[in-house]
Design an enzyme around this catalytic site. Structure first.
Site, mmCIF file in Angstrom:
data_model
loop_
_atom_site.group_PDB
_atom_site.id
_atom_site.type_symbol
_atom_site.label_atom_id
_atom_site.label_comp_id
_atom_site.label_asym_id
_atom_site.label_seq_id
_atom_site.Cartn_x
_atom_site.Cartn_y
_atom_site.Cartn_z
ATOM 1 N N ASN A 72 -8.830 1.241 -7.915
ATOM 2 C CA ASN A 72 -10.199 0.819 -8.708
ATOM 3 C C ASN A 72 -11.284 0.563 -7.760
ATOM 4 O O ASN A 72 -12.502 0.686 -8.124
ATOM 5 C CB ASN A 72 -9.912 -0.145 -9.747
ATOM 6 C CG ASN A 72 -9.250 -1.564 -9.144
ATOM 7 O OD1 ASN A 72 -8.761 -1.618 -7.909
ATOM 8 N ND2 ASN A 72 -9.217 -2.703 -10.018
ATOM 9 N N LYS A 108 -1.765 2.881 3.176
ATOM 10 C CA LYS A 108 -1.333 3.723 2.003
ATOM 11 C C LYS A 108 -2.340 3.695 0.910
ATOM 12 O O LYS A 108 -2.086 2.643 0.219
ATOM 13 C CB LYS A 108 0.193 3.817 1.829
ATOM 14 C CG LYS A 108 0.680 4.921 0.989
ATOM 15 C CD LYS A 108 1.315 4.769 -0.321
ATOM 16 C CE LYS A 108 0.557 4.326 -1.372
ATOM 17 N NZ LYS A 108 0.068 5.094 -2.385
ATOM 18 N N PRO A 109 -3.280 4.524 0.547
ATOM 19 C CA PRO A 109 -4.153 4.492 -0.462
ATOM 20 C C PRO A 109 -3.501 4.922 -1.794
ATOM 21 O O PRO A 109 -2.538 5.296 -1.780
ATOM 22 C CB PRO A 109 -5.098 5.649 -0.099
ATOM 23 C CG PRO A 109 -4.670 6.429 0.569
ATOM 24 C CD PRO A 109 -3.255 5.972 1.129
ATOM 25 N N ALA A 110 -4.119 4.529 -2.991
ATOM 26 C CA ALA A 110 -3.516 5.128 -4.116
ATOM 27 C C ALA A 110 -3.587 6.688 -4.291
ATOM 28 O O ALA A 110 -4.705 7.297 -3.865
ATOM 29 C CB ALA A 110 -4.405 4.371 -5.308
ATOM 30 N N GLU A 124 -2.492 -9.436 -3.787
ATOM 31 C CA GLU A 124 -3.609 -9.619 -4.643
ATOM 32 C C GLU A 124 -3.169 -8.771 -5.861
ATOM 33 O O GLU A 124 -3.348 -7.480 -6.050
ATOM 34 C CB GLU A 124 -4.833 -8.984 -4.018
ATOM 35 C CG GLU A 124 -5.168 -9.755 -2.684
ATOM 36 C CD GLU A 124 -5.846 -11.113 -2.910
ATOM 37 O OE1 GLU A 124 -6.277 -11.253 -4.171
ATOM 38 O OE2 GLU A 124 -6.142 -11.667 -1.887
ATOM 39 N N CYS A 149 -9.552 -6.232 -11.650
ATOM 40 C CA CYS A 149 -8.517 -7.609 -11.733
ATOM 41 C C CYS A 149 -9.249 -8.824 -11.990
ATOM 42 O O CYS A 149 -8.536 -9.536 -12.456
ATOM 43 C CB CYS A 149 -7.880 -7.721 -10.467
ATOM 44 S SG CYS A 149 -8.834 -7.675 -9.096
ATOM 45 N N GLU A 160 -3.102 -7.578 -19.269
ATOM 46 C CA GLU A 160 -4.468 -7.241 -18.855
ATOM 47 C C GLU A 160 -4.962 -5.877 -19.431
ATOM 48 O O GLU A 160 -4.267 -4.955 -19.653
ATOM 49 C CB GLU A 160 -3.994 -7.101 -17.135
ATOM 50 C CG GLU A 160 -5.190 -6.671 -16.419
ATOM 51 C CD GLU A 160 -4.758 -6.537 -14.933
ATOM 52 O OE1 GLU A 160 -3.334 -6.149 -14.611
ATOM 53 O OE2 GLU A 160 -5.394 -6.416 -13.813
HETATM 54 P P1 NAP Z 1 -0.311 -0.018 -8.733
HETATM 55 O O1 NAP Z 1 0.288 0.769 -9.770
HETATM 56 O O2 NAP Z 1 0.489 -1.411 -8.565
HETATM 57 O O3 NAP Z 1 -0.617 0.652 -7.346
HETATM 58 C C1 NAP Z 1 -1.250 0.143 -6.452
HETATM 59 C C2 NAP Z 1 -1.008 0.752 -5.106
HETATM 60 O O4 NAP Z 1 0.569 0.581 -5.045
HETATM 61 C C3 NAP Z 1 -1.003 2.291 -5.091
HETATM 62 O O5 NAP Z 1 -1.540 2.693 -3.757
HETATM 63 C C4 NAP Z 1 0.118 2.981 -5.528
HETATM 64 O O6 NAP Z 1 0.437 4.331 -5.131
HETATM 65 C C5 NAP Z 1 1.117 1.883 -4.857
HETATM 66 N N1 NAP Z 1 2.417 1.909 -5.524
HETATM 67 C C6 NAP Z 1 2.888 2.083 -6.859
HETATM 68 N N2 NAP Z 1 4.178 2.047 -6.773
HETATM 69 C C7 NAP Z 1 4.836 1.459 -5.736
HETATM 70 C C8 NAP Z 1 5.980 1.237 -4.979
HETATM 71 N N3 NAP Z 1 7.063 1.323 -5.879
HETATM 72 N N4 NAP Z 1 5.896 0.728 -3.883
HETATM 73 C C9 NAP Z 1 4.974 0.811 -3.060
HETATM 74 N N5 NAP Z 1 3.689 1.101 -3.585
HETATM 75 C C10 NAP Z 1 3.988 1.526 -4.768
HETATM 76 O O7 NAP Z 1 -1.696 -0.592 -9.481
HETATM 77 P P2 NAP Z 1 -3.051 0.262 -9.857
HETATM 78 O O8 NAP Z 1 -2.769 0.762 -11.194
HETATM 79 O O9 NAP Z 1 -3.479 1.306 -8.772
HETATM 80 O O10 NAP Z 1 -4.245 -0.894 -9.702
HETATM 81 C C11 NAP Z 1 -4.384 -1.617 -10.859
HETATM 82 C C12 NAP Z 1 -3.852 -3.075 -10.321
HETATM 83 O O11 NAP Z 1 -4.532 -3.673 -9.395
HETATM 84 C C13 NAP Z 1 -4.206 -4.004 -11.681
HETATM 85 O O12 NAP Z 1 -3.235 -4.610 -12.235
HETATM 86 C C14 NAP Z 1 -5.297 -4.784 -11.025
HETATM 87 O O13 NAP Z 1 -5.205 -6.265 -11.738
HETATM 88 C C15 NAP Z 1 -4.709 -5.012 -9.657
HETATM 89 N N6 NAP Z 1 -5.702 -5.359 -9.017
HETATM 90 C C16 NAP Z 1 -5.867 -6.432 -8.020
HETATM 91 C C17 NAP Z 1 -6.708 -6.883 -7.448
HETATM 92 C C18 NAP Z 1 -6.736 -8.286 -6.561
HETATM 93 O O14 NAP Z 1 -7.540 -8.283 -5.489
HETATM 94 N N7 NAP Z 1 -6.069 -9.324 -7.066
HETATM 95 C C19 NAP Z 1 -7.868 -6.149 -6.967
HETATM 96 C C20 NAP Z 1 -7.692 -4.915 -7.504
HETATM 97 C C21 NAP Z 1 -6.696 -4.363 -8.387
HETATM 98 P P3 NAP Z 1 0.112 5.320 -5.986
HETATM 99 O O15 NAP Z 1 -1.059 5.419 -6.592
HETATM 100 O O16 NAP Z 1 0.461 6.415 -4.902
HETATM 101 O O17 NAP Z 1 1.249 5.460 -6.827
#
Ligand code: NAP
Length: 485
Positions: free
Chosen positions: A155, A178-180, A253, A287, A387
């Site tokens: 995001n 490791k980026p998304a 985070e 978030c 969320e």
């Molecule tokens: P996500 O699915 O948790 O993905 C975040 C990162 O983790 C991506 O790089 C993803 O890689 C990786 N990932 C996924 N499964 C994994 C696993 N089993 N082991 C290790 N890494 C893994 O979250 P998202 O959908 O990208 O982002 C949205 C979420 O982030 C929301 O819940 C938002 O609230 C939260 N967020 C929090 C903050 C904060 O500062 N608190 C800031 C921004 C966003 P892939 O994409 O390659 O699968």
């Protein structure tokens, strides 16, 4: 180059100062506004992750001993390069992530501030000389933690990375990122600039690939001393569990579900203006996005009318065409919003504006959704507790200060919270009792290079930005020196 063409950008892994092909093929990056494939990006796996760990460990020896002023010089150079290249970086971000160009440009500018702020702070990581018995000297020294594994979401595909890398390298750590998978191009563009700035090989590395494979290796490795993660609570829990046996430092985070409370004595126009501006940052995929809008019954009609009026001014479109807001990230993102709305309406909520996916004309191949106002939200609805990562303003009416504090705290999350009020007793009482890592009072600008950002409860632990952010990458070592008589 045409307005809708992707600028030149790397697609390879970057390990030990070299651009490499991955052993696991490629993955396409899709523009969420048009559905078109922008690039195919190299994917690594176990082999490349282990190579990156080795490179980062080797680089740590030299980087951790480099004078802080020298580290700062390189970081300031990086800041200059990011600033000079901001047009290209912003366009790449808009095309792979969807946010309007103006928001992408602001995110790049935040990177510049972050780099400069941490470059300065890295030179002020002070230890202590502790009063000691005669014949001894006691010191608390601060030393870099070691090699950092950083995993980031889509995001804020550029700033979530710089927020982690800048304090880490300022403190003397080295990093494997490791980026998304949906937004690797913004990350790769940053790696190009780290390379150009002249950081020593292995100080910053990037591995794209299967997230669970790479995440497991990074979090379980004894050669990584810190995991920093931004993303969903579910993935944060997995990483935290995997990191536990090696007892490494961890920062999380995670998700949020921010309340936004408008008290009867608030400046209602200011509150509504701020709500609309904040909600449509990144189309609600933030978030810290205001997700549960509690409005006092005395001003409910006035505030709701204003919200509906103002939401009609929000334009939706391809981020390159200067709309207020862009598409959602993918089909899954659209479905989640649709399901939450369906559930709420079935349980008695009313849609006052929007409510549908946009599918005609320029919207046909993208993931667009109408800016939506939902009234009459109650606790039995999914949207109250989960969320919302989308353009929905869910309204809840309240009557009593203590009750609204309880309701605002009635969530597993504890990241950002906001309220609008003028009465000093309300301001003191509510800001004390909200169980959140961040509270915005008549203000929603809670993310700054100099101020602590982070959550409590299931929103995670650890802080980014400011002096607190740098401390996350530092260990305290106690040294006692006995002098001979
Ligand atoms: P996500 O699915 O948790 O993905 C975040 C990162 O983790 C991506 O790089 C993803 O890689 C990786 N990932 C996924 N499964 C994994 C696993 N089993 N082991 C290790 N890494 C893994 O979250 P998202 O959908 O990208 O982002 C949205 C979420 O982030 C929301 O819940 C938002 O609230 C939260 N967020 C929090 C903050 C904060 O500062 N608190 C800031 C921004 C966003 P892939 O994409 O390659 O699968």
């Amino acid at each position: 180059m045409g307005k809708y063409d992707l600028p030149q950008v790397e697609t390879h892994l970057y390990i030990n100062g070299k651009w490499l092909e991955g052993s696991e093929g490629t993955v396409d990056v899709v523009n969420p506004a048009t559905g078109e494939t922008l690039a195919s990006v190299q994917q690594g796996g176990e082999k490349e992750t282990k190579e990156a760990i080795e490179a980062a460990n080797k680089a740590f020896e030299g980087w951790s001993r480099t004078a802080p002023s020298e580290r700062a010089k390189l970081m300031n150079k990086m800041a200059d390069l990011v600033e000079e290249d901001s047009e290209r970086l912003a366009k790449i971000m808009t095309m792979e992530q969807g946010k309007p160009l103006a928001q992408a440009t602001a995110e790049i500018q935040t990177n510049v501030e972050n780099l400069r702020w941490n470059a300065a702070q890295g030179q002020r990581i002070m230890g202590e000389i502790i009063p000691s018995p005669e014949g001894k000297q006691w010191q608390a020294r601060k030393q870099p933690v070691g090699v950092v594994g950083a995993i980031t979401p889509w995001n804020f595909p550029s700033n979530m990375i710089i927020r982690k890398i800048s304090p880490a390298i300022a403190a003397g750590c080295t990093v494997i990122l490791k980026p998304a998978k949906s937004t690797p191009l913004s990350a790769l563009a940053l790696m190009e600039l780290f390379h150009k700035a002249g950081f020593p090989d292995g100080v910053v590395n990037i591995v794209m690939g299967d997230s669970s494979t790479i995440g497991k290796i990074l979090s379980e490795s004894d050669d990584i001393q810190k995991i920093t993660f931004t993303g969903s609570t579910e993935v944060g829990q997995i990483l935290n569990e995997q990191a536990a046996p090696t007892l490494k430092k961890v920062s999380m985070e995670l998700g949020g579900h921010a309340p936004f409370i408008i008290f009867p004595d608030a400046d209602v126009e200011l509150a509504v203006d701020t709500l609309i501006k904040t909600k449509f940052i990144n189309n609600g995929q933030v978030c810290t996005s205001p997700n549960r809008i509690f409005i006092h019954k005395e001003i409910k009609e006035q505030a709701t009318k204003l919200i509906v009026e103002k939401i009609r001014e929000v334009t939706v479109g391809n981020g390159l065409d200067d709309p207020t807001t862009g598409p959602l990230i993918n089909e899954e993102g659209v479905k989640k919003v649709e399901e939450q709305l369906e559930d709420a309406v079935a349980k008695g909520a009313e849609i006052l504006a929007g409510g549908h996916r946009l599918t005609d004309g320029e919207y046909a191949n993208g993931f667009f959704f109408e800016p939506t106002v939902l009234d009459g939200v109650k606790k039995e609805m999914d949207i109250f507790y989960n969320e919302t990562f989308g353009p929905v303003i869910p309204i809840i009416t309240f009557e009593d200060e203590e009750q609204v504090i309880k309701d605002a705290n009635d969530t597993i999350f504890g990241l950002a919270s906001y309220f609008f009020a003028t009465n000093i007793h309300t301001i003191n009482n509510v800001s004390n009792k909200l169980q959140y890592g961040m509270v915005g009072v008549n203000d929603t600008t809670i993310s700054n290079s100099a101020t602590p950002f982070g959550g409590v409860k299931h929103s995670g632990f650890g802080r980014e930005n400011g002096t607190f952010g740098v401390e996350e990458y530092v260990e305290v070592k106690f040294v006692t020196i006995a002098s001979e008589k």
